[in-house]
Scaffold this active site. Structure first.
Site, PDB file in Angstrom:
ATOM      1  N   CYS A 154     -21.944  21.610 -11.600  1.00 14.21           N
ATOM      2  CA  CYS A 154     -21.343  20.508 -10.856  1.00 14.21           C
ATOM      3  C   CYS A 154     -19.824  20.434 -11.058  1.00 14.21           C
ATOM      4  CB  CYS A 154     -21.959  19.202 -11.309  1.00 14.21           C
ATOM      5  SG  CYS A 154     -23.740  19.254 -11.312  1.00 14.21           S
ATOM      6  N   ARG A 210     -18.374  25.124  -7.219  1.00 16.73           N
ATOM      7  CA  ARG A 210     -19.151  24.940  -8.450  1.00 16.73           C
ATOM      8  C   ARG A 210     -20.574  24.445  -8.182  1.00 16.73           C
ATOM      9  NH1 ARG A 210     -16.270  24.413 -13.348  1.00 16.73           N
ATOM     10  NH2 ARG A 210     -17.990  23.165 -14.099  1.00 16.73           N
TER      11      ARG A 210
END
Ligand code: G6P
Length: 613
Positions: free
Chosen positions: A2, A27
């Site tokens: 994340c 990401r």
């Protein structure tokens, strides 16, 4: 995993958060959200799917305020949906959290909170953190203390950022273990927090990095850091030299294509200031090694994950050949749990572009605990893998955004070559004449990579031939065996074609049974010590009706006469040829993925930094 971004200052937070998330979307990209302090309350906007969905939601229902947090998610607990997207609020809606990591004792904590009467609005482990903080913030306990207490209850590794409507002048951030970075960025009268540097580069280059077990209080004008048990920490700002344009696509349709093309420059940068091409000398001061220490090393273990592990496979061959030290490669997720036999005469080299891959960091911790000499090769300066090691080499490639790694594969190949040369000199195992010859060749390398790139258009034929296949095999030997693995990984990551790699000599022990007209074989057959062996492998494949695409050397007429598609590359010695042979395989995977209409930069289910186990 994340991506996290947070802002506190005089400007409107939402556009800053959304822009930061755009730079972090690589990401994780299954959902995204922001939370902004607005009129004494926290307004949350969250959307499943790509960031564009969130941007539309914010346009439809704008939020305005000067403090906020944002998150782009790679799902662990709970499907990607609006309700599971971060930020997550406590029941009062006054405490809001974004989080990177997995709460390993999530069920236990959830039950405990349920017993206290808490009801949950999502399936995530993160919501448990928000509710715990709320519980501990009761009775006027300051947010900072409540976060400290809540983080102390969590098992696993975490990066956490919290805001509260009750204390609108602050952001609290904490890091526990190796679930990715928590970076604090200092502006003029404004401060930022992010999981990763690209989110901050537009605003500042002055950054501080939280270590595991640290918690930070961030206000508009500054920050302070403590350990979770309350000891003040001196966490100085460092100036990073990445620039914001390096994290932009420019005129390229995809980051991956841009990054493939950047390899001419990135390889030059990787050598810059480290090599005396005339004398054949290599300087790697950040490794902090002298002749006595080099001579003490009895064994080298290279450990990494994914693409970096393929660089490690090349490194093993280079270190054995150039420095004559026995070398092994160990996948970090295996190494960390195997109770490996290590001592202070073992050098462990961890390779990680992000410097925050959880398994690689855990492998490094194991090596450190057992007293090995620990080095890392990283792209992100300031990353945990850099700081934890006794010495490090930086890749010098600038930010890599495409999830499928390209320039962060070739740069460590050069680093490992330089390391092999240096160790060979320090240990007296590499004759000076050979050293000079090999180092001299290095100078030509960026130019030769440029020549490979200039032939991009010639890959259209093989790319079209692979477009509709369901399986294929990649074969290589010697220093190009790892390139077969990396070539296959590139294809499977971004085109979803099942691609299998083998050391070519193993074909006869099984995989050759797979070869027929529907099984294309991609063979790495440059003119090197294994050339004749590869040639006979190609013959055996052709004899069984297989289609062969072969990477070969300019001027070779034997291979082009036998194969369906020949991809010539410039002549170079076997020690450096992996840096060239991978270029057409990166481009081939890219072209196939584009032909298949795949999302090249954000392939399904993957993430750039894997900060969970
Ligand atoms: C993920 C990425 C890969 C990368 C691997 C290791 O799987 O998608 O591109 O090779 O992690 O990452 P690292 O940052 O340690 O090199």
């Amino acid at each position: 995993m994340c991506g996290i971004v947070a802002y506190i200052g005089p400007r409107d937070a939402a556009p800053i958060l959304l822009d930061g998330l755009r730079r972090l979307e690589y990401r994780g990209y299954d959902s995204a959200g922001i939370a902004v302090l607005q009129g004494g309350k926290i307004a949350v906007r969250r959307k499943a799917g790509k960031l564009a969905n969130l941007v539309r939601a914010v346009q439809a229902h704008p939020v305005h305020g000067e403090v906020g947090i944002g998150h782009t998610r790679w799902a662990t607990h709970g499907e990607p949906s609006d309700r599971n997207a971060h930020p997550h609020a406590s029941s009062s809606g006054e405490i809001v959290v974004v989080h990177n990591g997995i709460v390993e004792n999530f069920l236990e904590l959830r039950e405990e909170l349920a017993d206290e009467g808490v009801t949950f609005a999502s399936d995530t482990d993160t919501e448990v953190i928000a509710q715990l903080i709320e519980l501990y913030a009761g009775g006027g306990t300051p947010l900072f203390e409540a976060v400290r207490r809540a983080v102390g209850r969590l098992r696993g590794a975490h990066g956490i950022v919290v805001i509260s409507a009750r204390e609108p002048d602050r952001i609290v951030a904490a890091r526990l273990g190796n679930a990715g970075g928590v970076t604090i960025g200092a502006g003029e009268g404004e401060m930022f927090v992010a999981s990763d540097m690209p989110a901050l580069l537009d605003h500042t280059r002055r950054m501080a990095f939280l270590e595991s077990g640290q918690i930070a209080l961030v206000t508009r004008t500054g920050y302070s850091v403590e350990t979770l048990d309350g000891k003040p920490v001196e966490s100085a700002l460092q100036t990073v030299d990445w620039d914001a344009t390096a994290a932009e696509k420019g005129n390229y349709p995809h980051f991956m294509l841009k990054e493939i093309h950047e390899q001419v420059r990135s390889l030059g940068d990787t050598m810059a200031g480290r090599v005396d091409f005339e004398q054949g000398e290599v300087f790697l001061p950040t490794l902090k090694i002298d002749s006595a220490a080099a001579r003490r090393i009895r064994r080298v273990i290279l450990t990494a994950c994914g693409t970096a592990s393929h660089a490690a496979m090349v490194g093993r061959i280079l270190i054995e050949r150039l420095a004559r030290i026995p070398a092994e490669v160990d996948i970090a997720s295996e190494f960390r749990y195997r109770d490996p036999i290590l001592d202070d005469r073992t050098a462990v080299i961890a390779i990680s572009q992000s410097g925050e891959t959880a398994d690689t960091l855990a492998a490094m911790e194991e090596a450190k605990r057992k007293g090995a000499l620990l080095w890392s090769i990283v792209n992100v300066v300031g990353s945990q893998a850099m700081r934890m090691a006794d010495g490090y080499l930086s890749m010098q490639t600038g930010p890599e955004i495409g999830v499928a790694s390209t320039k962060a594969f070739t740069a460590p190949l050069v680093d490992l070559f330089l390391l092999g040369i240096l160790l060979g000199r320090l240990r007296g195992t590499l004759p000076a004449a050979e050293r000079r010859k090999r180092v001299a060749e290095l100078r030509r390398l960026p130019g030769l990579v440029g020549e490979c790139l200039a032939r991009e258009a010639s890959l259209a034929g093989p790319a079209a031939a692979l477009k509709d296949v369901t399986h294929c095999l990649y074969l290589g030997r010697g220093s190009n065996m790892p390139i077969a693995y990396e070539g296959a990984l590139k294809l499977k990551e971004i085109s979803y074609i099942h691609a299998e790699a083998y050391p070519a000599g193993e074909m006869k022990h099984g995989p050759i049974a797979l070869v027929d007209k529907s099984m294309p074989v991609i063979a790495l057959a440059p003119r090197d010590p294994w050339y004749e062996k590869m040639l006979s492998q190609i013959e055996q494949t052709k004899a069984r009706g297989g289609m062969v695409i072969a990477v070969c050397t300019d001027g070779d007429d034997r291979i082009p006469a036998k194969v369906d598609y020949a991809i010539p590359i410039p002549d170079v010695s076997w020690t450096l040829s992996p840096v060239l042979t991978i270029i057409p395989l990166q481009l081939l995977a890219y072209q196939v993925a584009v032909l298949r209409g795949c999302d090249v930069d954000q392939p399904r289910n993957l993430a750039k930094s894997v900060t969970v186990e």
